[in-house]
Design a protein around this motif. Sequence first.
Motif, PDB file in Angstrom:
ATOM      1  N   GLU A  43       0.813  -1.207   0.000  1.00  0.00           N
ATOM      2  CA  GLU A  43       0.000   0.000   0.000  1.00  0.00           C
ATOM      3  C   GLU A  43       0.853   1.267   0.000  1.00  0.00           C
ATOM      4  O   GLU A  43       0.606   2.195  -0.744  1.00  0.00           O
ATOM      5  N   PHE A  46       1.062   2.824   5.352  1.00  0.00           N
ATOM      6  CA  PHE A  46       0.830   2.203   6.657  1.00  0.00           C
ATOM      7  C   PHE A  46       2.139   2.146   7.447  1.00  0.00           C
ATOM      8  O   PHE A  46       2.725   1.080   7.627  1.00  0.00           O
ATOM      9  N   ASN A  50       4.759  -0.144   5.724  1.00  0.00           N
ATOM     10  CA  ASN A  50       4.967   0.214   4.314  1.00  0.00           C
ATOM     11  C   ASN A  50       4.503   1.645   4.135  1.00  0.00           C
ATOM     12  O   ASN A  50       3.366   1.980   4.427  1.00  0.00           O
ATOM     13  N   PHE A  83      -5.193  -0.059  -0.493  1.00  0.00           N
ATOM     14  CA  PHE A  83      -5.262  -1.312   0.259  1.00  0.00           C
ATOM     15  C   PHE A  83      -6.306  -2.271  -0.323  1.00  0.00           C
ATOM     16  O   PHE A  83      -6.072  -3.475  -0.421  1.00  0.00           O
ATOM     17  N   ALA A 100       1.375  -6.338   2.885  1.00  0.00           N
ATOM     18  CA  ALA A 100       0.759  -5.091   3.341  1.00  0.00           C
ATOM     19  C   ALA A 100       0.039  -5.302   4.670  1.00  0.00           C
ATOM     20  O   ALA A 100      -1.075  -4.841   4.879  1.00  0.00           O
ATOM     21  N   SER A 101       0.713  -6.050   5.558  1.00  0.00           N
ATOM     22  CA  SER A 101       0.193  -6.239   6.923  1.00  0.00           C
ATOM     23  C   SER A 101      -1.154  -6.947   6.995  1.00  0.00           C
ATOM     24  O   SER A 101      -1.945  -6.688   7.916  1.00  0.00           O
ATOM     25  N   HIS A 102      -1.410  -7.834   6.055  1.00  0.00           N
ATOM     26  CA  HIS A 102      -2.670  -8.583   6.092  1.00  0.00           C
ATOM     27  C   HIS A 102      -2.662  -9.634   7.197  1.00  0.00           C
ATOM     28  O   HIS A 102      -1.778 -10.494   7.239  1.00  0.00           O
ATOM     29  N   GLY A 103      -3.651  -9.579   8.057  1.00  0.00           N
ATOM     30  CA  GLY A 103      -3.843 -10.631   9.042  1.00  0.00           C
ATOM     31  C   GLY A 103      -4.393 -11.871   8.345  1.00  0.00           C
ATOM     32  O   GLY A 103      -5.184 -11.757   7.404  1.00  0.00           O
ATOM     33  N   ARG A 108     -10.210 -14.407   4.099  1.00  0.00           N
ATOM     34  CA  ARG A 108      -9.191 -14.089   3.091  1.00  0.00           C
ATOM     35  C   ARG A 108      -8.574 -15.354   2.517  1.00  0.00           C
ATOM     36  O   ARG A 108      -8.238 -15.405   1.333  1.00  0.00           O
ATOM     37  N   GLN A 146      -9.740   1.655   9.149  1.00  0.00           N
ATOM     38  CA  GLN A 146      -9.463   1.618   7.707  1.00  0.00           C
ATOM     39  C   GLN A 146     -10.369   0.586   7.029  1.00  0.00           C
ATOM     40  O   GLN A 146     -10.577  -0.518   7.553  1.00  0.00           O
ATOM     41  N   THR A 149     -10.146  -3.769   6.537  1.00  0.00           N
ATOM     42  CA  THR A 149      -9.189  -4.336   7.504  1.00  0.00           C
ATOM     43  C   THR A 149      -9.863  -5.249   8.539  1.00  0.00           C
ATOM     44  O   THR A 149     -11.082  -5.243   8.702  1.00  0.00           O
ATOM     45  N   THR A 150      -9.028  -5.981   9.243  1.00  0.00           N
ATOM     46  CA  THR A 150      -9.493  -6.814  10.346  1.00  0.00           C
ATOM     47  C   THR A 150      -9.975  -5.937  11.519  1.00  0.00           C
ATOM     48  O   THR A 150     -10.759  -6.413  12.346  1.00  0.00           O
ATOM     49  N   TYR A 151      -9.495  -4.690  11.579  1.00  0.00           N
ATOM     50  CA  TYR A 151      -9.973  -3.772  12.636  1.00  0.00           C
ATOM     51  C   TYR A 151     -11.459  -3.519  12.441  1.00  0.00           C
ATOM     52  O   TYR A 151     -12.232  -3.549  13.395  1.00  0.00           O
ATOM     53  N   GLU A 213      -3.431 -11.058  15.937  1.00  0.00           N
ATOM     54  CA  GLU A 213      -3.449 -11.678  14.612  1.00  0.00           C
ATOM     55  C   GLU A 213      -2.032 -11.953  14.124  1.00  0.00           C
ATOM     56  O   GLU A 213      -1.071 -11.346  14.585  1.00  0.00           O
ATOM     57  N   ILE A 215       0.381 -11.876  10.869  1.00  0.00           N
ATOM     58  CA  ILE A 215       0.447 -11.108   9.630  1.00  0.00           C
ATOM     59  C   ILE A 215       1.342 -11.826   8.616  1.00  0.00           C
ATOM     60  O   ILE A 215       2.460 -12.233   8.943  1.00  0.00           O
TER      61      ILE A 215
END
Length: 258
Positions: A43, A46, A50, A83, A100-103, A108, A146, A149-151, A213, A215
């Motif tokens: 991305e 972040f 990144n 993202f 890109a910090s994907h949990g 997914r 965001q 996201t998982t958030y 999580e 990543i």
Amino acid sequence: MKNIGRWLRSMLLTAAALSTALGVQARTLDEIRKDGKIIVATEGQFPPFNFFQGPKLSGFEVDLAELVAKKMGLTIEWKALGFDALLAGLRQDRWDLVIASHGITEERAKAVTFTQPHYCSGGQVVTMNPAIKTSGDLAGKVVAVQTGTTYLESVKKLPGIKEMKNFPKDTDARSALLGGRVDAWVTDRFAVKLALASAPNAGMHAGDVIFVEQIAAAVAKGNSTLAAGYSKALAEVMADGSYAALSAKYFGEDVRCK
Ligand code: ARG
């Protein structure tokens, strides 16, 4: 019987020809090795994972991917995108790998193949009001997260949230908090650490980590040769001290999953 066999064969050939024509066949590790260059998307918004330092793509994940690619004998061609576009682009074969910090989530994992994780983290509450700290405190509150996201997924499940405001970039969710437009912001706990350290007088308070999580990087669903090659090189970087040095540089601690 013979006819059905012939029909099936021709259908399979048509399907294969079609996916080649559409260019949707993910490149195998061998094909990438022959090319010498792997296309990696991130991305770039972040920090500290990144982000752009002026025109230069940087961050823990950017440096880490460079180390891993080097072990694989590859050079990286970087792409920076929103993202939301990142995982979808794997299916369209627009790039080989996403970092890109994907949990890692079940949802997914239906659409992509994850590599071994490169760090472990969690979603943390940030507020301007130190009385709002726990996931329970978020009841009746407006929370910034965001998009995609998982958030977002985890806050959505909390009972009694007044409103969730989604932002294409995590840094915009932070701005919403600083501007008093929301009561809380939920993001990665290391992103929180950096945000607080770089604006110590902004009045932000770190609350609880509300979920944890793993990543990982992702490749096109079923591209197992690439996932395995990447994970093997990642394990080497984790064993030879270079991961530890990089992690210490960015976080002052080792963020690998224990
Ligand atoms: N860890 C979170 C997730 O898995 C957030 C990732 C955000 N990454 C980014 N490059 N903005 O969804």
